[in-house]
Enzyme design. Structure first.
Site, PDB file in Angstrom:
ATOM      1  N   ARG A   1       6.640   1.580  -3.723  1.00  9.35           N
ATOM      2  CA  ARG A   1       5.251   1.402  -4.184  1.00  9.35           C
ATOM      3  C   ARG A   1       4.299   1.215  -3.007  1.00  9.35           C
ATOM      4  O   ARG A   1       3.159   1.695  -3.033  1.00  9.35           O
ATOM      5  CB  ARG A   1       5.159   0.223  -5.159  1.00  9.35           C
ATOM      6  CG  ARG A   1       3.797   0.136  -5.835  1.00  9.35           C
ATOM      7  CD  ARG A   1       3.764  -0.895  -6.945  1.00  9.35           C
ATOM      8  NE  ARG A   1       4.019  -2.235  -6.451  1.00  9.35           N
ATOM      9  CZ  ARG A   1       4.171  -3.311  -7.227  1.00  9.35           C
ATOM     10  NH1 ARG A   1       4.117  -3.191  -8.544  1.00  9.35           N
ATOM     11  NH2 ARG A   1       4.406  -4.495  -6.699  1.00  9.35           N
TER      12      ARG A   1
ATOM     13  N   GLU B   1      -4.522  -5.773 -17.890  1.00  9.90           N
ATOM     14  CA  GLU B   1      -3.513  -6.680 -17.326  1.00  9.90           C
ATOM     15  C   GLU B   1      -4.191  -7.972 -16.928  1.00  9.90           C
ATOM     16  O   GLU B   1      -5.381  -8.155 -17.179  1.00  9.90           O
ATOM     17  CB  GLU B   1      -2.829  -6.027 -16.119  1.00  9.90           C
ATOM     18  CG  GLU B   1      -3.793  -5.679 -14.990  1.00  9.90           C
ATOM     19  CD  GLU B   1      -3.109  -5.112 -13.758  1.00  9.90           C
ATOM     20  OE1 GLU B   1      -1.878  -5.220 -13.640  1.00  9.90           O
ATOM     21  OE2 GLU B   1      -3.820  -4.576 -12.902  1.00  9.90           O
TER      22      GLU B   1
ATOM     23  N   ARG C   1     -11.590   6.807  10.668  1.00 11.91           N
ATOM     24  CA  ARG C   1     -11.229   7.658  11.821  1.00 11.91           C
ATOM     25  C   ARG C   1     -11.167   6.856  13.115  1.00 11.91           C
ATOM     26  O   ARG C   1     -10.469   7.220  14.051  1.00 11.91           O
ATOM     27  CB  ARG C   1     -12.264   8.777  11.980  1.00 11.91           C
ATOM     28  CG  ARG C   1     -11.848  10.077  11.337  1.00 11.91           C
ATOM     29  CD  ARG C   1     -12.667  11.233  11.845  1.00 11.91           C
ATOM     30  NE  ARG C   1     -14.080  10.890  11.923  1.00 11.91           N
ATOM     31  CZ  ARG C   1     -15.074  11.641  11.448  1.00 11.91           C
ATOM     32  NH1 ARG C   1     -14.814  12.798  10.876  1.00 11.91           N
ATOM     33  NH2 ARG C   1     -16.328  11.266  11.575  1.00 11.91           N
TER      34      ARG C   1
ATOM     35  N   LYS D   1      -2.081  -0.941  -4.783  1.00 13.49           N
ATOM     36  CA  LYS D   1      -2.039  -2.373  -4.459  1.00 13.49           C
ATOM     37  C   LYS D   1      -2.736  -2.533  -3.111  1.00 13.49           C
ATOM     38  O   LYS D   1      -2.091  -2.590  -2.064  1.00 13.49           O
ATOM     39  CB  LYS D   1      -0.581  -2.841  -4.422  1.00 13.49           C
ATOM     40  CG  LYS D   1      -0.402  -4.229  -5.003  1.00 13.49           C
ATOM     41  CD  LYS D   1       1.035  -4.539  -5.308  1.00 13.49           C
ATOM     42  CE  LYS D   1       1.317  -6.012  -5.155  1.00 13.49           C
ATOM     43  NZ  LYS D   1       0.466  -6.921  -5.903  1.00 13.49           N
TER      44      LYS D   1
HETATM   45  N1  PXG Z   1      -0.812  -6.577 -11.717  1.00 16.96           N
HETATM   46  C1  PXG Z   1      -1.414  -6.870 -10.545  1.00 16.96           C
HETATM   47  C2  PXG Z   1      -2.862  -6.615 -10.395  1.00 16.96           C
HETATM   48  C3  PXG Z   1      -0.664  -7.398  -9.498  1.00 16.96           C
HETATM   49  O1  PXG Z   1      -1.246  -7.688  -8.328  1.00 16.96           O
HETATM   50  C4  PXG Z   1       1.299  -7.348 -10.919  1.00 16.96           C
HETATM   51  C5  PXG Z   1       0.505  -6.800 -11.920  1.00 16.96           C
HETATM   52  C6  PXG Z   1       2.765  -7.520 -11.168  1.00 16.96           C
HETATM   53  O2  PXG Z   1       3.494  -6.548 -10.447  1.00 16.96           O
HETATM   54  P1  PXG Z   1       4.986  -6.808  -9.941  1.00 16.96           P
HETATM   55  O3  PXG Z   1       5.376  -5.501  -9.338  1.00 16.96           O
HETATM   56  O4  PXG Z   1       4.921  -7.922  -8.947  1.00 16.96           O
HETATM   57  O5  PXG Z   1       5.771  -7.151 -11.132  1.00 16.96           O
HETATM   58  C7  PXG Z   1       0.711  -7.665  -9.678  1.00 16.96           C
HETATM   59  C8  PXG Z   1       1.550  -8.269  -8.586  1.00 16.96           C
HETATM   60  C9  PXG Z   1       0.074 -13.157  -5.127  1.00 16.96           C
HETATM   61  C10 PXG Z   1       1.016 -12.153  -5.698  1.00 16.96           C
HETATM   62  O6  PXG Z   1       0.087 -13.337  -3.919  1.00 16.96           O
HETATM   63  C11 PXG Z   1       0.510 -11.102  -6.439  1.00 16.96           C
HETATM   64  C12 PXG Z   1       1.385 -10.170  -7.006  1.00 16.96           C
HETATM   65  C13 PXG Z   1       2.740 -10.306  -6.831  1.00 16.96           C
HETATM   66  C14 PXG Z   1       3.241 -11.351  -6.055  1.00 16.96           C
HETATM   67  C15 PXG Z   1       2.361 -12.292  -5.488  1.00 16.96           C
HETATM   68  O7  PXG Z   1      -0.698 -13.758  -5.869  1.00 16.96           O
HETATM   69  N2  PXG Z   1       0.831  -9.162  -7.742  1.00 16.96           N
END
Ligand code: PXG
Length: 307
Positions: free
Chosen positions: A69, A201, A122, A168
């Site tokens: 990812r 979400e 750039r 991300k």
């Molecule tokens: N939606 C968003 C917007 C995220 O940032 C998830 C869903 C869940 O995805 P995963 O692949 O982790 O199941 C995320 C994940 C933090 C932190 O520092 C943020 C995430 C994961 C771990 C730590 O707050 N975001």
């Protein structure tokens, strides 16, 4: 001024004089030397991508999926990571090892690198790769047993045609604004709707509901991240003979759900018991949610890339 609290083992270690080892551009350095330039476009413009990964019981959970990812996010923003996929995996494991950790949280960032003032990428000659291995607690521990209250917030999830929510990126202002709105409402987490009013979400978690025994989660096209925990939960549902669908969901669907929970690497699986003042089910974490929590915990203990 807020009083300092020992929020993480990482900060505690720092004040004990135990320095974390940070991976920065191919080398390990002590945390006090782990500095990036004020001209890095990651800082100046939020120009970069990141991953949040967990290790359990001496194994990095879903490492390949996270690095995949990371590379997809980088590709989407035309950022060339100056390491191969295999090298990033190796460096992640090496960072955990260097800090003698077995159960931890890893933050992996790739910034656009040092450039001039002016947003044109750039001027950035070399992206920076940073890997930090520490601890994270995204929600108060007691909420995992009790369940959490959440609210929908006014800030709408980014449009695909603007900044695609599948990326991300280091620019999380969309999510941070939603988080502030949740905080202002006195709760820990926000449900974000997309521009059409469908559920997308939460600020760092995907959202699931259960209605009449069927597990439902918004499709990625509704503005949800391709969550790795989301995927894992969907896979775990199959042997438990829980049917999974990905329909567009409205607030009405949330209010009338039998169960609701959030998924994320940081959050793991968090039961939800109230949404916008409406009690979900009987106001306690539901039976199917608890089954999935158990299955998820069991899986994290035995699967992953050995450290
Ligand atoms: N939606 C968003 C917007 C995220 O940032 C998830 C869903 C869940 O995805 P995963 O692949 O982790 O199941 C995320 C994940 C933090 C932190 O520092 C943020 C995430 C994961 C771990 C730590 O707050 N975001």
């Amino acid at each position: 001024m807020k009083k300092f609290t020992f929020a993480t083992d990482a900060s505690f270690a720092y004040f004990q004089g135990i320095s974390m080892k940070i991976f920065l551009d191919g080398k390990f350095c002590n945390e006090r030397d782990a500095k990036i330039s004020v001209f890095d476009h990651g800082l100046l413009y939020g120009d970069g991508v990141f991953e949040g990964i967990r290790a359990y019981n001496g194994r990095v959970f879903k490492l390949k999926e996270h690095i995949d990812r990371l590379f997809y996010s980088a590709k989407a923003i035309l950022l060339e990571i100056p390491m191969s996929h295999a090298e990033v995996m190796k460096a992640t494991i090496a960072t955990i090892k260097a800090n003698k950790l077995r159960d931890c949280y890893v933050r992996l960032l790739v910034t656009r690198g040092v450039g001039t003032l002016g947003l044109n990428p750039r001027s950035c000659k070399r992206p920076s790769v940073i890997i930090i291995a520490g601890k994270i607690q995204v929600y108060p521990a007691e909420l995992y047993a009790r369940g959490m209250e959440i609210v929908t917030v006014p800030t709408v999830r980014n449009l695909h045609s603007a900044v695609n929510p599948a990326i991300k990126s280091l620019n999380y202002l969309n999510n941070i604004l939603a988080k502030i709105e949740a905080n202002n409402a006195g709760v820990e987490e926000a449900v974000m709707l997309n521009a059409e009013g469908f559920v997308s979400e939460c600020t760092a978690d995907n959202l699931f509901i259960i209605k009449n025994g069927i597990l439902q989660t918004p499709p990625n096209s509704a503005g949800a991240l391709y969550g790795i925990t989301r995927n894992t939960v969907m896979e775990l549902a199959e042997p438990l003979e829980i049917k999974v669908t990905e329909p567009n969901l409205t607030r009405y669907d949330l209010f009338n759900a039998d169960e609701c929970f959030l998924t994320g690497t940081g959050a793991e699986i968090m039961p939800v018991i109230k949404i916008d003042g409406r009690l979900i089910g009987n106001g306690k974490p539901g039976a199917i949610t608890q089954k999935l929590v158990q299955a998820y915990r069991a899986l994290t203990q035995v699967s992953g890339e050995p450290i």
